[in-house]
Scaffold this motif. Structure first.
Motif, PDB file in Angstrom:
ATOM      1  N   PRO A  51       0.822  -1.209   0.000  1.00  0.00           N
ATOM      2  CA  PRO A  51       0.000   0.000   0.000  1.00  0.00           C
ATOM      3  C   PRO A  51       0.857   1.260   0.000  1.00  0.00           C
ATOM      4  CG  PRO A  51      -0.127  -1.144   2.114  1.00  0.00           C
ATOM      5  CD  PRO A  51       0.660  -2.013   1.212  1.00  0.00           C
ATOM      6  N   LYS A  52       0.286   2.340  -0.530  1.00  0.00           N
ATOM      7  CA  LYS A  52       0.992   3.625  -0.577  1.00  0.00           C
ATOM      8  C   LYS A  52       0.490   4.500   0.556  1.00  0.00           C
ATOM      9  CE  LYS A  52       2.510   4.204  -5.322  1.00  0.00           C
ATOM     10  NZ  LYS A  52       2.113   2.934  -5.936  1.00  0.00           N
ATOM     11  N   SER A  53       1.439   5.089   1.281  1.00  0.00           N
ATOM     12  CA  SER A  53       1.147   5.961   2.404  1.00  0.00           C
ATOM     13  C   SER A  53       0.126   7.026   2.017  1.00  0.00           C
ATOM     14  CB  SER A  53       2.458   6.621   2.827  1.00  0.00           C
ATOM     15  OG  SER A  53       2.435   6.951   4.177  1.00  0.00           O
ATOM     16  N   GLU A  54      -0.895   7.172   2.853  1.00  0.00           N
ATOM     17  CA  GLU A  54      -1.898   8.237   2.737  1.00  0.00           C
ATOM     18  C   GLU A  54      -2.692   8.216   1.418  1.00  0.00           C
ATOM     19  OE1 GLU A  54      -0.501  11.916   5.294  1.00  0.00           O
ATOM     20  OE2 GLU A  54       1.157  11.142   4.104  1.00  0.00           O
ATOM     21  N   LYS A  55      -2.764   7.027   0.776  1.00  0.00           N
ATOM     22  CA  LYS A  55      -3.665   6.840  -0.367  1.00  0.00           C
ATOM     23  C   LYS A  55      -4.761   5.882   0.119  1.00  0.00           C
ATOM     24  CE  LYS A  55      -0.951   8.713  -3.654  1.00  0.00           C
ATOM     25  NZ  LYS A  55      -0.982  10.147  -3.669  1.00  0.00           N
ATOM     26  N   SER A  56      -5.617   5.443  -0.805  1.00  0.00           N
ATOM     27  CA  SER A  56      -6.540   4.400  -0.378  1.00  0.00           C
ATOM     28  C   SER A  56      -6.257   3.143  -1.177  1.00  0.00           C
ATOM     29  CB  SER A  56      -7.981   4.854  -0.480  1.00  0.00           C
ATOM     30  OG  SER A  56      -8.329   4.998  -1.817  1.00  0.00           O
ATOM     31  N   ASP A  57      -6.693   2.034  -0.642  1.00  0.00           N
ATOM     32  CA  ASP A  57      -6.373   0.743  -1.238  1.00  0.00           C
ATOM     33  C   ASP A  57      -7.622  -0.123  -1.227  1.00  0.00           C
ATOM     34  OD1 ASP A  57      -4.885  -1.280  -2.372  1.00  0.00           O
ATOM     35  OD2 ASP A  57      -3.340  -1.280  -0.828  1.00  0.00           O
ATOM     36  N   SER A  58      -7.587  -1.180  -2.036  1.00  0.00           N
ATOM     37  CA  SER A  58      -8.715  -2.099  -2.118  1.00  0.00           C
ATOM     38  C   SER A  58      -8.257  -3.488  -1.690  1.00  0.00           C
ATOM     39  CB  SER A  58      -9.210  -2.097  -3.565  1.00  0.00           C
ATOM     40  OG  SER A  58     -10.250  -3.017  -3.715  1.00  0.00           O
ATOM     41  N   PHE A  59      -9.013  -4.107  -0.801  1.00  0.00           N
ATOM     42  CA  PHE A  59      -8.667  -5.421  -0.262  1.00  0.00           C
ATOM     43  C   PHE A  59      -9.710  -6.450  -0.690  1.00  0.00           C
ATOM     44  CE2 PHE A  59      -5.442  -4.743   3.170  1.00  0.00           C
ATOM     45  CZ  PHE A  59      -5.326  -3.374   3.078  1.00  0.00           C
ATOM     46  N   ASN A  60      -9.257  -7.612  -1.124  1.00  0.00           N
ATOM     47  CA  ASN A  60     -10.134  -8.772  -1.303  1.00  0.00           C
ATOM     48  C   ASN A  60      -9.821  -9.760  -0.191  1.00  0.00           C
ATOM     49  OD1 ASN A  60     -11.296  -7.845  -3.627  1.00  0.00           O
ATOM     50  ND2 ASN A  60     -10.440  -9.409  -4.967  1.00  0.00           N
ATOM     51  N   VAL A  61     -10.813 -10.145   0.523  1.00  0.00           N
ATOM     52  CA  VAL A  61     -10.613 -11.048   1.655  1.00  0.00           C
ATOM     53  C   VAL A  61     -11.485 -12.270   1.420  1.00  0.00           C
ATOM     54  CG1 VAL A  61     -10.823 -11.269   4.155  1.00  0.00           C
ATOM     55  CG2 VAL A  61     -10.219  -9.060   3.148  1.00  0.00           C
ATOM     56  N   SER A  62     -10.881 -13.462   1.387  1.00  0.00           N
ATOM     57  CA  SER A  62     -11.683 -14.669   1.231  1.00  0.00           C
ATOM     58  C   SER A  62     -11.307 -15.687   2.293  1.00  0.00           C
ATOM     59  CB  SER A  62     -11.514 -15.251  -0.171  1.00  0.00           C
ATOM     60  OG  SER A  62     -10.183 -15.631  -0.374  1.00  0.00           O
ATOM     61  N   GLY A  63     -12.246 -16.546   2.588  1.00  0.00           N
ATOM     62  CA  GLY A  63     -12.004 -17.542   3.616  1.00  0.00           C
ATOM     63  C   GLY A  63     -13.209 -18.415   3.828  1.00  0.00           C
ATOM     64  N   ASN A  64     -13.186 -19.086   4.961  1.00  0.00           N
ATOM     65  CA  ASN A  64     -14.191 -20.091   5.309  1.00  0.00           C
ATOM     66  C   ASN A  64     -14.188 -20.141   6.835  1.00  0.00           C
ATOM     67  OD1 ASN A  64     -15.569 -22.490   5.767  1.00  0.00           O
ATOM     68  ND2 ASN A  64     -14.023 -23.808   4.814  1.00  0.00           N
ATOM     69  N   LEU A  65     -15.202 -19.573   7.450  1.00  0.00           N
ATOM     70  CA  LEU A  65     -15.256 -19.633   8.920  1.00  0.00           C
ATOM     71  C   LEU A  65     -15.716 -21.029   9.317  1.00  0.00           C
ATOM     72  CD1 LEU A  65     -16.740 -16.228  10.138  1.00  0.00           C
ATOM     73  CD2 LEU A  65     -14.412 -16.808   9.483  1.00  0.00           C
ATOM     74  N   THR A  66     -14.912 -21.700  10.101  1.00  0.00           N
ATOM     75  CA  THR A  66     -15.226 -23.102  10.401  1.00  0.00           C
ATOM     76  C   THR A  66     -16.152 -23.243  11.605  1.00  0.00           C
ATOM     77  OG1 THR A  66     -13.172 -23.227  11.639  1.00  0.00           O
ATOM     78  CG2 THR A  66     -13.105 -23.997   9.371  1.00  0.00           C
ATOM     79  N   GLN A  67     -16.203 -22.237  12.511  1.00  0.00           N
ATOM     80  CA  GLN A  67     -16.936 -22.383  13.774  1.00  0.00           C
ATOM     81  C   GLN A  67     -18.251 -21.600  13.826  1.00  0.00           C
ATOM     82  OE1 GLN A  67     -15.158 -24.245  16.058  1.00  0.00           O
ATOM     83  NE2 GLN A  67     -13.349 -24.268  14.752  1.00  0.00           N
ATOM     84  N   VAL A  68     -18.266 -20.423  13.205  1.00  0.00           N
ATOM     85  CA  VAL A  68     -19.389 -19.494  13.427  1.00  0.00           C
ATOM     86  C   VAL A  68     -19.942 -18.983  12.105  1.00  0.00           C
ATOM     87  CG1 VAL A  68     -18.693 -18.656  15.704  1.00  0.00           C
ATOM     88  CG2 VAL A  68     -17.733 -17.623  13.651  1.00  0.00           C
ATOM     89  N   ASP A  69     -21.173 -18.505  12.154  1.00  0.00           N
ATOM     90  CA  ASP A  69     -21.803 -17.894  10.981  1.00  0.00           C
ATOM     91  C   ASP A  69     -21.452 -16.402  10.940  1.00  0.00           C
ATOM     92  OD1 ASP A  69     -23.032 -20.340  10.724  1.00  0.00           O
ATOM     93  OD2 ASP A  69     -24.995 -19.652  11.454  1.00  0.00           O
ATOM     94  N   ILE A  70     -21.423 -15.863   9.745  1.00  0.00           N
ATOM     95  CA  ILE A  70     -21.336 -14.417   9.549  1.00  0.00           C
ATOM     96  C   ILE A  70     -22.768 -13.905   9.497  1.00  0.00           C
ATOM     97  CG2 ILE A  70     -20.835 -12.664   7.777  1.00  0.00           C
ATOM     98  CD1 ILE A  70     -18.242 -14.277   7.198  1.00  0.00           C
ATOM     99  N   THR A  71     -23.080 -12.851  10.274  1.00  0.00           N
ATOM    100  CA  THR A  71     -24.437 -12.330  10.352  1.00  0.00           C
ATOM    101  C   THR A  71     -24.517 -10.995   9.641  1.00  0.00           C
ATOM    102  OG1 THR A  71     -24.557 -13.369  12.513  1.00  0.00           O
ATOM    103  CG2 THR A  71     -26.340 -11.866  11.941  1.00  0.00           C
ATOM    104  N   LYS A  72     -25.461 -10.926   8.713  1.00  0.00           N
ATOM    105  CA  LYS A  72     -25.711  -9.703   7.953  1.00  0.00           C
ATOM    106  C   LYS A  72     -25.961  -8.529   8.892  1.00  0.00           C
ATOM    107  CE  LYS A  72     -29.134  -7.911   4.716  1.00  0.00           C
ATOM    108  NZ  LYS A  72     -30.258  -8.225   3.843  1.00  0.00           N
ATOM    109  N   ASN A  73     -25.410  -7.381   8.584  1.00  0.00           N
ATOM    110  CA  ASN A  73     -25.583  -6.133   9.351  1.00  0.00           C
ATOM    111  C   ASN A  73     -24.962  -6.201  10.742  1.00  0.00           C
ATOM    112  OD1 ASN A  73     -26.940  -4.806   7.358  1.00  0.00           O
ATOM    113  ND2 ASN A  73     -28.750  -4.334   8.577  1.00  0.00           N
ATOM    114  N   GLN A  74     -24.202  -7.219  11.040  1.00  0.00           N
ATOM    115  CA  GLN A  74     -23.670  -7.342  12.396  1.00  0.00           C
ATOM    116  C   GLN A  74     -22.179  -7.677  12.398  1.00  0.00           C
ATOM    117  OE1 GLN A  74     -25.845  -9.957  15.170  1.00  0.00           O
ATOM    118  NE2 GLN A  74     -23.840 -10.804  15.711  1.00  0.00           N
ATOM    119  N   THR A  75     -21.787  -8.719  11.635  1.00  0.00           N
ATOM    120  CA  THR A  75     -20.383  -9.135  11.625  1.00  0.00           C
ATOM    121  C   THR A  75     -19.551  -8.095  10.869  1.00  0.00           C
ATOM    122  OG1 THR A  75     -21.145 -11.404  11.657  1.00  0.00           O
ATOM    123  CG2 THR A  75     -18.848 -11.073  11.088  1.00  0.00           C
ATOM    124  N   LEU A  76     -18.353  -7.863  11.390  1.00  0.00           N
ATOM    125  CA  LEU A  76     -17.509  -6.795  10.849  1.00  0.00           C
ATOM    126  C   LEU A  76     -16.231  -7.338  10.220  1.00  0.00           C
ATOM    127  CD1 LEU A  76     -17.771  -4.383  13.919  1.00  0.00           C
ATOM    128  CD2 LEU A  76     -18.921  -4.096  11.722  1.00  0.00           C
TER     129      LEU A  76
END
Ligand SMILES: *[C@@H]1O[C@H](CO)[C@@H](O)[C@H](O)[C@H]1NC(C)=O
Ligand SMILES: *[C@@H]1O[C@H](CO)[C@@H](O)[C@H](O)[C@H]1NC(C)=O
Ligand SMILES: *[C@@H]1O[C@H](CO)[C@@H](O)[C@H](O)[C@H]1NC(C)=O
Ligand SMILES: *[C@@H]1O[C@H](CO)[C@@H](O)[C@H](O)[C@H]1NC(C)=O
Ligand SMILES: *[C@@H]1O[C@H](CO)[C@@H](O)[C@H](O)[C@H]1NC(C)=O
Length: 153
Positions: A51-76
């Motif tokens: 990333p470049k200092s004081e610019k903005s960047d775009s992140f792609n995050v992928s995975g598989n939660l093995t224990q818990v559900d992701i809840t709409k409007n709640q999980t961050l």
């Protein structure tokens, strides 16, 4: 003929000068698991990497939660920049999930406008998924479900 050689050398010189800073910065950020038990890992890619200092960047995050559900409007999804000693640099980024995702399901989420703080030479990037924790002593503000960290030197 002399003219031609001169032009060629100039061209070669320009190429070298242009290539040098590019090679110095050529370091793809590698994320690894956080040192916590029962916390899942994630795959993270960035459009601007590093990333470049004081610019903005775009992140792609992928995975598989093995224990818990992701809840709409709640999980961050949260992104922190830290000094090598772990102290936070600037504000952290937080984005709420807009869909619920059952545990054991592969997902990808994009954070497309993450502000990058003023970066020191070495720093850490933490990418975290969790549900809000109201304990004020919790530095992540969430119960960690997934976490990865990159050590950029
Ligand atoms: C992030 O994901 C989007 C959509 O899947 C894709 O178009 C983009 O190329 C990805 N960016 C990176 C840096 O992987
Ligand atoms: C990350 O990607 C690799 C290669 O595609 C895959 O094997 C691994 O399961 C992924 N990890 C997570 C947490 O999704
Ligand atoms: C999620 O949040 C949006 C905007 O804050 C709201 O319009 C929507 O009704 C919420 N949905 C649920 C399922 O809570
Ligand atoms: C969630 O947001 C992403 C973009 O951030 C969008 O592509 C996706 O369609 C949204 N999903 C829902 C269920 O609104
Ligand atoms: C997610 O993880 C669970 C538990 O490890 C596994 O059974 C499942 O196959 C995984 N799903 C995907 C899509 O990787």
């Amino acid at each position: 003929m002399k003219k031609f050689i001169f032009a060629f050398i100039l061209f070669a010189l320009l190429l070298t000068v242009n290539a040098a800073p590019f090679q110095l910065n050529k370091r793809a950020t590698t994320f690894g698991s956080c040192p916590y038990p029962y916390v899942d890992s994630l795959n993270v890619t960035m459009v601007t990497d590093p990333p470049k200092s004081e610019k903005s960047d775009s992140f792609n995050v992928s995975g598989n939660l093995t224990q818990v559900d992701i809840t709409k409007n709640q999980t961050l999804l949260e992104i922190f920049y830290c000094n090598p000693d772990g102290s936070q640099i600037g504000d952290y980024y937080s984005q709420v999930f807009n869909e619920s995702i059952k545990a054991g399901t592969q997902f990808t989420v994009t954070a497309s406008d993450v502000p990058t703080p003023k970066l020191p030479d070495s720093y850490l990037i933490l990418v975290i998924i969790g549900d809000k924790d109201n304990d004020p002593s919790n530095p992540y503000h969430v119960v960690l479900y997934a976490c990865v960290v990159a050590d950029v030197v």
